[in-house]
Design a protein around this motif. Structure first.
Motif, PDB file in Angstrom:
ATOM      1  N   ASP A 131      -4.286  -7.666  -3.723  1.00 33.33           N
ATOM      2  CA  ASP A 131      -4.563  -6.290  -2.919  1.00 33.33           C
ATOM      3  C   ASP A 131      -4.105  -5.758  -3.705  1.00 33.33           C
ATOM      4  O   ASP A 131      -2.622  -5.660  -3.807  1.00 33.33           O
ATOM      5  CB  ASP A 131      -4.244  -6.866  -1.718  1.00 33.33           C
ATOM      6  N   SER A 132      -4.680  -4.358  -4.162  1.00 29.72           N
ATOM      7  CA  SER A 132      -4.191  -3.252  -4.947  1.00 29.72           C
ATOM      8  C   SER A 132      -5.276  -2.624  -4.876  1.00 29.72           C
ATOM      9  O   SER A 132      -6.418  -2.124  -3.722  1.00 29.72           O
ATOM     10  CB  SER A 132      -4.144  -3.795  -6.115  1.00 29.72           C
ATOM     11  N   THR A 133      -4.468  -1.477  -5.405  1.00 25.05           N
ATOM     12  CA  THR A 133      -5.614  -0.108  -5.061  1.00 25.05           C
ATOM     13  C   THR A 133      -5.679   0.239  -6.598  1.00 25.05           C
ATOM     14  O   THR A 133      -5.139  -0.918  -8.193  1.00 25.05           O
ATOM     15  CB  THR A 133      -4.547   0.921  -4.464  1.00 25.05           C
ATOM     16  N   PRO A 134      -6.707   1.206  -7.465  1.00 21.61           N
ATOM     17  CA  PRO A 134      -6.489   1.559  -8.974  1.00 21.61           C
ATOM     18  C   PRO A 134      -5.481   0.963  -9.259  1.00 21.61           C
ATOM     19  O   PRO A 134      -5.262   1.520 -10.161  1.00 21.61           O
ATOM     20  CB  PRO A 134      -8.364   2.548  -8.756  1.00 21.61           C
ATOM     21  N   ARG A 135      -4.144   1.956  -8.983  1.00 22.35           N
ATOM     22  CA  ARG A 135      -3.315   2.374  -9.565  1.00 22.35           C
ATOM     23  C   ARG A 135      -2.138   1.317  -9.743  1.00 22.35           C
ATOM     24  O   ARG A 135      -1.080   1.713 -10.227  1.00 22.35           O
ATOM     25  CB  ARG A 135      -3.083   3.929  -9.060  1.00 22.35           C
ATOM     26  N   GLY A 136      -2.007   0.345  -8.023  1.00 27.91           N
ATOM     27  CA  GLY A 136      -0.925  -0.012  -8.113  1.00 27.91           C
ATOM     28  C   GLY A 136      -1.334  -1.103  -7.418  1.00 27.91           C
ATOM     29  O   GLY A 136      -2.481  -0.484  -5.722  1.00 27.91           O
ATOM     30  N   ASN A 137      -0.673  -1.354  -6.979  1.00 32.26           N
ATOM     31  CA  ASN A 137       0.450  -1.399  -7.134  1.00 32.26           C
ATOM     32  C   ASN A 137       1.466  -2.356  -7.541  1.00 32.26           C
ATOM     33  O   ASN A 137       2.624  -2.826  -8.499  1.00 32.26           O
ATOM     34  CB  ASN A 137       2.469  -0.986  -5.895  1.00 32.26           C
ATOM     35  N   ARG A 177      -9.755  -6.250 -15.682  1.00 37.60           N
ATOM     36  CA  ARG A 177      -9.722  -5.691 -15.231  1.00 37.60           C
ATOM     37  C   ARG A 177      -9.202  -4.671 -13.685  1.00 37.60           C
ATOM     38  O   ARG A 177      -9.735  -3.212 -14.404  1.00 37.60           O
ATOM     39  CB  ARG A 177     -11.665  -5.408 -15.049  1.00 37.60           C
ATOM     40  N   LEU A 178      -8.666  -5.620 -13.095  1.00 39.89           N
ATOM     41  CA  LEU A 178      -8.108  -5.307 -12.144  1.00 39.89           C
ATOM     42  C   LEU A 178      -6.682  -4.234 -12.427  1.00 39.89           C
ATOM     43  O   LEU A 178      -6.222  -3.191 -12.273  1.00 39.89           O
ATOM     44  CB  LEU A 178      -8.770  -6.042 -10.189  1.00 39.89           C
ATOM     45  N   LEU A 179      -6.222  -5.234 -13.044  1.00 41.92           N
ATOM     46  CA  LEU A 179      -4.917  -5.206 -13.720  1.00 41.92           C
ATOM     47  C   LEU A 179      -4.588  -3.878 -14.838  1.00 41.92           C
ATOM     48  O   LEU A 179      -4.251  -3.301 -15.689  1.00 41.92           O
ATOM     49  CB  LEU A 179      -4.214  -6.553 -14.006  1.00 41.92           C
ATOM     50  N   GLY A 195       1.145  -4.092 -11.015  1.00 41.10           N
ATOM     51  CA  GLY A 195       1.022  -3.643 -12.360  1.00 41.10           C
ATOM     52  C   GLY A 195       2.707  -2.546 -12.956  1.00 41.10           C
ATOM     53  O   GLY A 195       2.830  -2.964 -13.417  1.00 41.10           O
ATOM     54  N   PRO A 196       1.983  -1.877 -11.481  1.00 40.78           N
ATOM     55  CA  PRO A 196       3.767  -0.634 -12.001  1.00 40.78           C
ATOM     56  C   PRO A 196       5.026  -1.156 -11.440  1.00 40.78           C
ATOM     57  O   PRO A 196       6.044  -1.451 -11.934  1.00 40.78           O
ATOM     58  CB  PRO A 196       3.267   0.295 -11.126  1.00 40.78           C
ATOM     59  N   VAL A 197       4.863  -2.422 -10.579  1.00 44.81           N
ATOM     60  CA  VAL A 197       5.778  -3.563 -10.249  1.00 44.81           C
ATOM     61  C   VAL A 197       6.423  -4.266 -11.187  1.00 44.81           C
ATOM     62  O   VAL A 197       7.123  -4.379 -11.390  1.00 44.81           O
ATOM     63  CB  VAL A 197       5.424  -3.891  -8.610  1.00 44.81           C
ATOM     64  N   THR A 198       5.879  -4.928 -11.652  1.00 43.32           N
ATOM     65  CA  THR A 198       5.796  -5.805 -12.800  1.00 43.32           C
ATOM     66  C   THR A 198       6.117  -5.548 -14.514  1.00 43.32           C
ATOM     67  O   THR A 198       6.574  -5.577 -14.611  1.00 43.32           O
ATOM     68  CB  THR A 198       4.428  -6.313 -13.562  1.00 43.32           C
ATOM     69  N   ASP A 199       5.689  -3.937 -14.322  1.00 46.50           N
ATOM     70  CA  ASP A 199       6.602  -3.366 -15.469  1.00 46.50           C
ATOM     71  C   ASP A 199       7.331  -2.948 -15.442  1.00 46.50           C
ATOM     72  O   ASP A 199       8.490  -3.424 -16.401  1.00 46.50           O
ATOM     73  CB  ASP A 199       5.169  -1.962 -16.018  1.00 46.50           C
ATOM     74  N   ALA A 200       8.252  -3.122 -14.273  1.00 50.46           N
ATOM     75  CA  ALA A 200       9.493  -1.675 -14.180  1.00 50.46           C
ATOM     76  C   ALA A 200      10.168  -3.578 -13.155  1.00 50.46           C
ATOM     77  O   ALA A 200      11.082  -2.775 -14.032  1.00 50.46           O
ATOM     78  CB  ALA A 200       9.439  -1.181 -12.563  1.00 50.46           C
ATOM     79  N   LEU A 201      10.100  -4.395 -12.939  1.00 52.06           N
ATOM     80  CA  LEU A 201      10.731  -5.408 -12.965  1.00 52.06           C
ATOM     81  C   LEU A 201      11.054  -6.046 -14.222  1.00 52.06           C
ATOM     82  O   LEU A 201      11.900  -6.252 -14.997  1.00 52.06           O
ATOM     83  CB  LEU A 201      10.005  -6.526 -12.365  1.00 52.06           C
ATOM     84  N   LEU A 202       9.895  -6.314 -15.618  1.00 55.24           N
ATOM     85  CA  LEU A 202       9.696  -6.505 -16.994  1.00 55.24           C
ATOM     86  C   LEU A 202      11.684  -5.700 -17.728  1.00 55.24           C
ATOM     87  O   LEU A 202      12.260  -6.208 -17.757  1.00 55.24           O
ATOM     88  CB  LEU A 202       8.827  -7.071 -17.223  1.00 55.24           C
ATOM     89  N   THR A 255       0.520  -1.149   0.295  1.00 49.83           N
ATOM     90  CA  THR A 255       0.422  -0.160   0.308  1.00 49.83           C
ATOM     91  C   THR A 255       0.998   0.959  -0.196  1.00 49.83           C
ATOM     92  O   THR A 255       0.401   2.063   0.088  1.00 49.83           O
ATOM     93  CB  THR A 255      -0.718  -0.144   0.832  1.00 49.83           C
ATOM     94  N   ALA A 256       1.962   0.525   0.324  1.00 49.37           N
ATOM     95  CA  ALA A 256       3.328   2.289  -0.396  1.00 49.37           C
ATOM     96  C   ALA A 256       2.355   3.106  -1.077  1.00 49.37           C
ATOM     97  O   ALA A 256       2.481   2.217  -2.545  1.00 49.37           O
ATOM     98  CB  ALA A 256       4.514   2.106  -0.302  1.00 49.37           C
ATOM     99  N   PRO A 257       2.611   4.960  -1.832  1.00 53.17           N
ATOM    100  CA  PRO A 257       2.622   5.510  -2.936  1.00 53.17           C
ATOM    101  C   PRO A 257       3.736   4.290  -4.401  1.00 53.17           C
ATOM    102  O   PRO A 257       4.924   4.184  -3.695  1.00 53.17           O
ATOM    103  CB  PRO A 257       3.783   6.263  -2.760  1.00 53.17           C
TER     104      PRO A 257
END
Length: 429
Positions: free
Chosen positions: A94-100, A162-164, A102-109, A60-62
């Motif tokens: 468990d996630s919010t509409p913005r992440g985390n 839809r969540l992702l 998706g953004p973490v997966t994109d960054a790791l890839l 739940t971090a930024p």
């Protein structure tokens, strides 16, 4: 030297995954943050493990913070020799509409130079399954389960795609169950199809056999993502799980306590059961606001009196017994009750260990993170299992110039049987 490196977005998730890896024959160490692998005072046990799980507090971090710490963890794992990677998130996505996620997966890839990853939140042993891309919690769709009312990450949709989709720059695709059931070659061919080459691919799974198929079909993927369930298909070098488990740090009758900060339905039922069998004390949020140090001192004194009275009945210190105990979010001038609870239980843990506690069972992901931090834990060596997703771990920690070794069980709020607060201790005997 470890070959498998995992990044978990909270502390209970880290031990959840590590438990599954140990059960499959991996000597596994959980390290608290990336510095415990390669930084000053790095834990030598990580270098001797088959798998290393980095525990973060990023769920739940930024978004920017979650991405940054996850990339640090990936780089530390690569420096330690890992060649394959596993992003671990909760089986209820468990996630919010913005992440985390998706953004973490994109960054790791991007860091790995890869374009595709599977998304596998299924964990049938704990009742989490995915069918037609929809996530079920036992017989209920995710958005009809208690997760709909989670105080930090309320889940209002069961469709994983839809969540992702709003969280990622990659297209999101689905591989349905019939392709998984067609076997490893069929699934591998589907994942290698051109239209999935740049995608995050949600893969259906309703049984452990499906997860074994997915694990085999993705054996050459640099990165997989999912709950701990996917680990059932990752066979390690040791034939017996007992060979990979750490020995307990404590003995029966050593001072122990249960610290519960979770408000989940499962934990509330566990608290209710615990109150009928264990000495107990509920946190008084008003007292914490008025004088946290005094309130914590009172809780510690209560626990020590319980040890003197009967060392075989660990005291239960809890925050939420029913939903009426929940308070609204705080203001800039007044912190939220959840923050006070985390701080108080973390302080209790540190003072209880200083007073002689050698066994702590902690309920709640955020609470577990706060406790681990307060105890100065750098690594957790996975020991005896308690329930699916819950295990004892031998924790090495430091407070000031003092070191300590204790047995810790970090329980996700939704995991464990109703009697876990009274029965978990038998696994250490």
């Amino acid at each position: 030297m470890p070959s498998l490196g995992a990044i978990a977005d909270d502390f209970t998730g880290a031990t959840d995954l590590a438990t599954a890896l140990v059960a499959r024959g991996h000597r596994t160490v959980v390290t608290v943050g990336p510095d415990s692998i390669t930084g000053d005072g790095a834990d030598s046990a990580a270098g001797e493990a088959d798998a290393v799980v980095v525990a973060l507090k990023s769920r739940t971090a930024p978004v920017d913070e979650a991405v940054h710490t996850s990339l640090e963890a990936l780089r530390a794992l690569r420096a330690a020799g890992c060649t394959r990677f596993y992003l671990k998130y909760c089986s209820t996505f468990d996630s919010t509409p913005r992440g985390n996620i998706g953004p973490v997966t994109d960054a790791l890839l991007a860091e790995l130079g890869e374009r595709r990853a599977v998304v596998v939140p299924s964990f049938p042993a704990t009742g989490r399954t995915v069918y037609r891309g929809r996530l079920f919690v036992h017989d209920d769709l995710l958005d009809e389960s208690p997760m709909r009312h989670h105080p930090l990450t309320p889940m209002r949709d069961a469709h994983v795609g839809r969540l992702l989709t709003p969280q990622t720059g990659h297209p999101v695709r689905l591989v349905p169950l019939e392709v998984v059931r067609a076997g490893v070659p069929a699934l591998r061919a589907a994942l290698d199809a051109p239209d999935l080459a740049d995608a995050l691919v949600v893969v259906d799974a309703t049984e452990d056999a499906d997860l074994r198929t997915i694990a085999a079909a993705t054996a050459d993927h640099a990165l997989v993502t999912g709950a701990a369930g996917l680990a059932v298909g990752l066979t390690g070098p040791h034939t017996a799980a007992d060979e990979a488990r750490a020995r307990p740090a404590s003995r029966p009758g050593d001072p122990a306590a249960v610290l519960s900060g979770s408000a989940s339905a499962a934990t509330r039922a566990q608290v209710a059961h615990g109150r009928t069998h264990l000495p107990h004390r509920k946190l008084d949020v008003a007292a914490l606001r008025a004088d946290q140090d005094a309130a914590v001192a009172g809780l510690v004194a209560f626990a020590r009196a319980c040890w003197a009275d009967d060392p075989h009945r660990p005291p239960l210190i809890y925050a939420v017994g029913d939903l009426d105990d929940l308070e609204p979010a705080g203001t800039d001038a007044e912190p939220a009750a959840s923050e006070l609870v985390e701080q108080a239980l973390a302080a209790c843990a540190a003072q209880l260990v200083a007073a002689g506690a050698r066994r702590l069972l902690v309920a709640g992901g955020e609470t577990s993170g706060a406790v681990v931090t307060a105890l100065g834990v750098r690594s957790l060596s996975i020991g005896a299992p308690i329930a699916p997703g819950v295990t004892w771990a031998r924790a090495e920690g430091r407070s000031g110039d003092r070191t300590h070794t204790v047995d810790l069980a970090l329980k996700s709020g939704n995991f464990g049987s109703t009697d876990i607060f009274t029965e978990a201790w038998s696994a250490l005997a």
